[in-house]
Design a protein around this motif. Structure first.
Motif, PDB file in Angstrom:
ATOM      1  N   HIS A 247       0.817  -1.211   0.000  1.00 53.29           N
ATOM      2  CA  HIS A 247       0.000   0.000   0.000  1.00 53.29           C
ATOM      3  C   HIS A 247       0.854   1.266   0.000  1.00 53.29           C
ATOM      4  O   HIS A 247       0.318   2.378  -0.106  1.00 53.29           O
ATOM      5  N   ARG A 248       2.159   1.108   0.089  1.00 52.42           N
ATOM      6  CA  ARG A 248       3.062   2.249  -0.077  1.00 52.42           C
ATOM      7  C   ARG A 248       3.265   2.596  -1.552  1.00 52.42           C
ATOM      8  O   ARG A 248       3.861   3.616  -1.875  1.00 52.42           O
ATOM      9  N   GLY A 249       2.789   1.742  -2.430  1.00 49.68           N
ATOM     10  CA  GLY A 249       3.004   1.940  -3.851  1.00 49.68           C
ATOM     11  C   GLY A 249       2.318   3.188  -4.393  1.00 49.68           C
ATOM     12  O   GLY A 249       1.335   3.687  -3.837  1.00 49.68           O
ATOM     13  N   ALA A 250       2.848   3.700  -5.518  1.00 48.26           N
ATOM     14  CA  ALA A 250       2.266   4.876  -6.173  1.00 48.26           C
ATOM     15  C   ALA A 250       0.895   4.524  -6.755  1.00 48.26           C
ATOM     16  O   ALA A 250       0.687   3.421  -7.253  1.00 48.26           O
ATOM     17  N   ARG A 251      -0.011   5.499  -6.723  1.00 44.45           N
ATOM     18  CA  ARG A 251      -1.344   5.278  -7.287  1.00 44.45           C
ATOM     19  C   ARG A 251      -1.622   6.261  -8.437  1.00 44.45           C
ATOM     20  O   ARG A 251      -1.579   5.890  -9.594  1.00 44.45           O
ATOM     21  N   ASP A 252      -1.873   7.513  -8.124  1.00 47.01           N
ATOM     22  CA  ASP A 252      -2.169   8.502  -9.158  1.00 47.01           C
ATOM     23  C   ASP A 252      -0.878   9.193  -9.582  1.00 47.01           C
ATOM     24  O   ASP A 252      -0.174   9.787  -8.745  1.00 47.01           O
ATOM     25  N   VAL A 253      -0.583   9.128 -10.861  1.00 45.93           N
ATOM     26  CA  VAL A 253       0.705   9.622 -11.347  1.00 45.93           C
ATOM     27  C   VAL A 253       0.526  10.433 -12.627  1.00 45.93           C
ATOM     28  O   VAL A 253      -0.496  10.356 -13.316  1.00 45.93           O
ATOM     29  N   LEU A 254       1.573  11.181 -12.953  1.00 42.93           N
ATOM     30  CA  LEU A 254       1.682  11.908 -14.215  1.00 42.93           C
ATOM     31  C   LEU A 254       3.079  11.651 -14.763  1.00 42.93           C
ATOM     32  O   LEU A 254       4.063  11.778 -14.037  1.00 42.93           O
ATOM     33  N   LEU A 255       3.152  11.255 -16.036  1.00 40.47           N
ATOM     34  CA  LEU A 255       4.435  11.059 -16.707  1.00 40.47           C
ATOM     35  C   LEU A 255       4.643  12.178 -17.717  1.00 40.47           C
ATOM     36  O   LEU A 255       3.742  12.501 -18.501  1.00 40.47           O
ATOM     37  N   GLU A 256       5.844  12.757 -17.699  1.00 42.61           N
ATOM     38  CA  GLU A 256       6.214  13.782 -18.665  1.00 42.61           C
ATOM     39  C   GLU A 256       7.512  13.385 -19.361  1.00 42.61           C
ATOM     40  O   GLU A 256       8.402  12.805 -18.727  1.00 42.61           O
ATOM     41  N   LEU A 257       7.618  13.705 -20.634  1.00 41.55           N
ATOM     42  CA  LEU A 257       8.839  13.486 -21.401  1.00 41.55           C
ATOM     43  C   LEU A 257       9.286  14.825 -21.948  1.00 41.55           C
ATOM     44  O   LEU A 257       8.578  15.445 -22.741  1.00 41.55           O
ATOM     45  N   ASP A 258      10.443  15.276 -21.494  1.00 37.98           N
ATOM     46  CA  ASP A 258      10.950  16.613 -21.837  1.00 37.98           C
ATOM     47  C   ASP A 258       9.913  17.688 -21.520  1.00 37.98           C
ATOM     48  O   ASP A 258       9.720  18.657 -22.271  1.00 37.98           O
ATOM     49  N   GLY A 259       9.212  17.510 -20.398  1.00 40.50           N
ATOM     50  CA  GLY A 259       8.253  18.497 -19.948  1.00 40.50           C
ATOM     51  C   GLY A 259       6.880  18.401 -20.565  1.00 40.50           C
ATOM     52  O   GLY A 259       5.980  19.169 -20.202  1.00 40.50           O
ATOM     53  N   VAL A 260       6.664  17.461 -21.491  1.00 42.56           N
ATOM     54  CA  VAL A 260       5.380  17.295 -22.159  1.00 42.56           C
ATOM     55  C   VAL A 260       4.638  16.113 -21.536  1.00 42.56           C
ATOM     56  O   VAL A 260       5.177  15.000 -21.500  1.00 42.56           O
ATOM     57  N   PRO A 261       3.416  16.305 -21.051  1.00 40.08           N
ATOM     58  CA  PRO A 261       2.663  15.191 -20.457  1.00 40.08           C
ATOM     59  C   PRO A 261       2.389  14.091 -21.488  1.00 40.08           C
ATOM     60  O   PRO A 261       1.948  14.371 -22.603  1.00 40.08           O
ATOM     61  N   ILE A 262       2.680  12.842 -21.108  1.00 41.85           N
ATOM     62  CA  ILE A 262       2.426  11.713 -22.006  1.00 41.85           C
ATOM     63  C   ILE A 262       1.506  10.669 -21.376  1.00 41.85           C
ATOM     64  O   ILE A 262       1.019   9.779 -22.061  1.00 41.85           O
ATOM     65  N   PHE A 263       1.250  10.775 -20.070  1.00 40.66           N
ATOM     66  CA  PHE A 263       0.335   9.842 -19.404  1.00 40.66           C
ATOM     67  C   PHE A 263      -0.091  10.435 -18.078  1.00 40.66           C
ATOM     68  O   PHE A 263       0.719  10.993 -17.339  1.00 40.66           O
ATOM     69  N   LYS A 264      -1.381  10.310 -17.779  1.00 38.95           N
ATOM     70  CA  LYS A 264      -1.910  10.678 -16.473  1.00 38.95           C
ATOM     71  C   LYS A 264      -2.945   9.647 -16.095  1.00 38.95           C
ATOM     72  O   LYS A 264      -3.898   9.403 -16.844  1.00 38.95           O
ATOM     73  N   GLY A 265      -2.755   9.004 -14.959  1.00 35.17           N
ATOM     74  CA  GLY A 265      -3.695   7.965 -14.573  1.00 35.17           C
ATOM     75  C   GLY A 265      -3.249   7.226 -13.329  1.00 35.17           C
ATOM     76  O   GLY A 265      -2.428   7.719 -12.550  1.00 35.17           O
ATOM     77  N   GLU A 266      -3.780   6.019 -13.189  1.00 33.37           N
ATOM     78  CA  GLU A 266      -3.567   5.219 -11.986  1.00 33.37           C
ATOM     79  C   GLU A 266      -2.652   4.042 -12.279  1.00 33.37           C
ATOM     80  O   GLU A 266      -2.787   3.371 -13.292  1.00 33.37           O
TER      81      GLU A 266
END
Length: 238
Positions: A140-159
């Motif tokens: 339960h320490r694991g990450a849940r809601d995250v945002l991934l960026e590549l060179d500052g550009v969002p490429i994924f947002k989710g769980e």
């Protein structure tokens, strides 16, 4: 419920509520923002990160990796704890051994950031995030809601899915969240052929199957008294 999710996920400046997943995004700095855990109020952690390029090969041209907060060694009274962010690139992803994991303090409502820099720009076909998998309690320490960026550009947002806290050779993907940036069948096939985690799982499953097939089966215990109706008289007398 929607309000609770908004409070849980937090926000990043300039990031829309929904992020469309691009095809083969290219860049050299991957940033992972973590806004929530799977229930732990004090710590957040991961087991590993895997990247695959447009040729389906696993990326290994890492320059450096850092995190903010860095790890639990920043806490008072904690020193030389092995759960540092560099462990996310050690290749030991299918594990419950937390010396191969990263663990940091969690601050509700704050952004927790892992930054991975590559030696040169890479077109990404898939990213797999291995969540914290120490045990059924500590997962339960694991990450849940995250945002991934590549060179500052969002490429994924989710769980990111919660890890089970166990190892299951029959389901190697059960504790690694795969984020695809292509639907090209040739690229996906190439990823399967170069995926070190899946190859290790296949080898482990094959070893278990071989061991099972080589188990010694003891023959039935011979009769010690009396005569078998099928025995000839001489054998019975002997």
């Amino acid at each position: 419920q929607q309000q609770q999710q908004q409070q849980r996920t937090g926000s990043a400046p300039g990031v829309p509520a929904e992020v469309p997943i691009p095809t083969l995004p290219c860049g050299s700095v991957l940033t992972l923002h973590i806004f929530s855990t799977w229930g732990d109020k004090h710590y957040v952690g991961l087991t590993g990160l895997q990247l695959f390029d447009a040729e389906g090969r696993e990326v290994d041209c890492f320059a450096d990796i850092s995190a903010n907060p860095s790890d639990i060694n920043m806490l008072p009274g904690v020193k030389n704890d092995p759960r540092v962010v560099q462990n996310l690139l050690d290749g030991e992803n299918r594990t419950c051994n937390d010396v191969h994991m990263w663990l940091a303090p969690f601050f509700a409502g704050s952004d927790h950031v892992v930054t991975l820099r590559l030696q040169q720009p890479v077109k990404l076909a898939m990213i797999r995030v291995w969540n914290y998998n120490k045990s059924r309690v500590h997962c339960h320490r694991g990450a849940r809601d995250v945002l991934l960026e590549l060179d500052g550009v969002p490429i994924f947002k989710g769980e990111i899915g919660c890890a089970p806290g166990t190892l299951n050779p029959e389901d190697p993907n059960g504790y690694g969240e795969a984020i695809l940036f292509t639907v090209d069948e040739q690229v996906l096939q190439a990823i399967a052929e170069h995926d070190s985690a899946l190859l290790a799982a296949d080898a482990e499953a094959a070893a278990i199957s071989l061991q099972a097939s080589q188990e010694v089966v003891l023959p039935p215990r011979p009769r010690t008294a009396g005569r078998n109706e099928d025995d000839p008289p001489a054998a019975a007398a002997a």
